[in-house]
Design an enzyme around this catalytic site. Structure first.
Site, PDB file in Angstrom:
ATOM      1  N   GLY A 130       4.190  -7.306  -8.832  1.00 51.20           N
ATOM      2  CA  GLY A 130       3.473  -6.796  -7.670  1.00 51.20           C
ATOM      3  C   GLY A 130       4.254  -6.954  -6.379  1.00 51.20           C
ATOM      4  O   GLY A 130       3.701  -6.815  -5.288  1.00 51.20           O
ATOM      5  N   ASP A 178       5.396   0.973  -1.029  1.00 57.95           N
ATOM      6  CA  ASP A 178       6.488   0.111  -1.496  1.00 57.95           C
ATOM      7  C   ASP A 178       7.853   0.629  -1.046  1.00 57.95           C
ATOM      8  O   ASP A 178       8.685  -0.128  -0.550  1.00 57.95           O
ATOM      9  CB  ASP A 178       6.484   0.027  -3.029  1.00 57.95           C
ATOM     10  CG  ASP A 178       5.140  -0.399  -3.568  1.00 57.95           C
ATOM     11  OD1 ASP A 178       4.301  -0.843  -2.779  1.00 57.95           O
ATOM     12  OD2 ASP A 178       4.929  -0.273  -4.791  1.00 57.95           O
TER      13      ASP A 178
END
Ligand code: GLA
Length: 392
Positions: A130, A178
């Site tokens: 993650g 991200d």
């Protein structure tokens, strides 16, 4: 990550020649704004001092010869057969190689010069936890090819190309959070990013607080299928709401108050998922206020609220992540804690008073193992700058 100097050494051992370029891209931790980036929402991540480093050189052949040092694996793939997702010998590419292959695939579609490469890389980002090891891998290779090819894309376009690689090639319907963080990170700063307008700015964090990550070491399972399903459910919520609010384009367009008036028209599961998204976006704005007002408690409370919402409404938590948050909450010095990233396992992010960080790390680490018999990993992170490259 193996230090640059060692990467060079290993490269020379393997390829009997000196590498020319070093490229790096950081992982990220998302402080607030989870599962909202594919709903046009706003997020508060930071790039971290854990990264992927690659050393490489250009070769004549139109292929990539890659060595994943941490996995002790090698792959060679041709640029002409990227579409098939097979290596030079016709075997399916291992999962890690899909990321650089996907990046080469999207960049070639953009008619950019993608040179053949020999490359060795290593990572200090825990894989699949993650913290965006995948995005960092994409961004590091995109940065490398840009350096070797002598072309440049503006940072957000580069991030979007990497996202495209993940969506269309790897098959994860991720948002831009991200890749954006890995490209645009600013040392010592959080990033506020509006995934709709693509506007962003660095923000200083509370000067007497630090960010601590706790890796549950729980293997994430079904992440891709469940992740993609969450995204579909959000789209379904939009379609239901459009019956009453025809101008609504995404869940970004409805406030929590307005949503309360329409929620009963949605099926139960869709309702809970949308509730999380709508409130999470509002929480990011509240957190910005808390930052402006120097209100640590308010900021931390929003992190806890985010976790409970991800656990109960969005249902992407894991019992071990809930335990980490529960212990953190009882540990002196902690202002807020929540799962970070897609969820289903992986890490929590904790906002901790600088003065208490050492005892916090020790206690969380010890008590987590006592409760679960799993040895996690608890560590402090610093906000780092985004991807970069240099000649060596
Ligand atoms: C993953 C995805 C991101 C984002 C987060 C959840 O990290 O790659 O785009 O959706 O999950 O916030």
């Amino acid at each position: 990550m193996i230090a640059e100097i060692e990467l060079v050494q290993r490269f020379v051992e393997r390829f009997q020649v000196q590498p020319k370029v070093f490229a790096r891209a950081p992982g990220r931790v998302n402080i607030l704004g989870e599962h909202v980036d594919y709903n046009d929402g706003v997020v508060l991540p930071m790039a971290i001092d854990r990264e992927i480093g690659i050393v490489a050189r250009k070769i004549e052949a139109e292929e990539a010869h890659l060595v994943a040092l941490d996995l002790n694996e090698e792959v060679v793939f041709h640029y002409q057969s990227l579409q098939e997702k097979k290596d030079k010998f016709g075997r399916p590419l291992p999962r890690w190689a899909l990321y650089p292959a996907g990046v080469a695939w999207v960049l070639l579609q953009k008619q950019l010069n993608i040179s053949g490469i020999e490359a060795i890389f290593s990572s200090s980002i825990p894989i699949g936890a993650g913290l965006s090891s995948s995005a960092a891998l994409e961004v590091a290779f995109a940065t490398l090819w840009s350096a070797l090819g002598g072309w440049q894309l503006d940072p957000l376009t580069l991030a979007q190309e990497c996202q495209k690689a993940e969506n269309a090639y790897v098959g994860v319907a991720c948002g831009l959070l991200d890749q954006f963080s890995s490209v645009c990170g600013v040392e010592g700063h959080l990033l506020f990013f509006d995934t709709r307008s693509l506007e962003w700015k660095p923000l200083p964090f509370f000067d007497d607080c630090v960010i601590v990550i706790a890796d549950s070491k729980v293997e994430r399972s079904l992440t891709t299928s469940e992740y993609n399903r969450r995204r579909e459910t959000c789209e379904e919520a939009v379609r239901y709401l459009q019956r009453y609010l025809p101008n609504l384009k995404s869940l970004r367009d409805i406030s929590p108050v307005e949503f309360a008036a329409y929620r009963e028209f949605l099926p139960a599961e869709v309702q809970r998922r949308a509730e999380h998204v709508v409130r999470e976006i509002a929480r990011v704005y509240s957190a910005m206020n808390a930052l402006r007002n120097n209100d640590r408690r308010a900021f931390g409370a929003l992190m806890y609220a985010s976790h409970y919402s991800l656990r109960d409404d969005y249902e992407v938590s894991h019992p071990h992540l809930d335990i980490l948050v529960e212990i953190a909450k009882q540990t002196p010095g902690c202002y807020g804690a929540r799962l970070t990233g897609a969820g289903f396992g992986g890490c929590t992010v904790n906002m901790v008073a600088k003065a208490e960080v050492q005892s916090f790390v020790e206690q969380l680490d010890r008590r987590y193992t006592e409760r679960t018999s799993v040895k996690g990993a608890v560590f402090k992170v610093e906000a780092s700058r985004g991807a970069s490259w240099k000649l060596i």
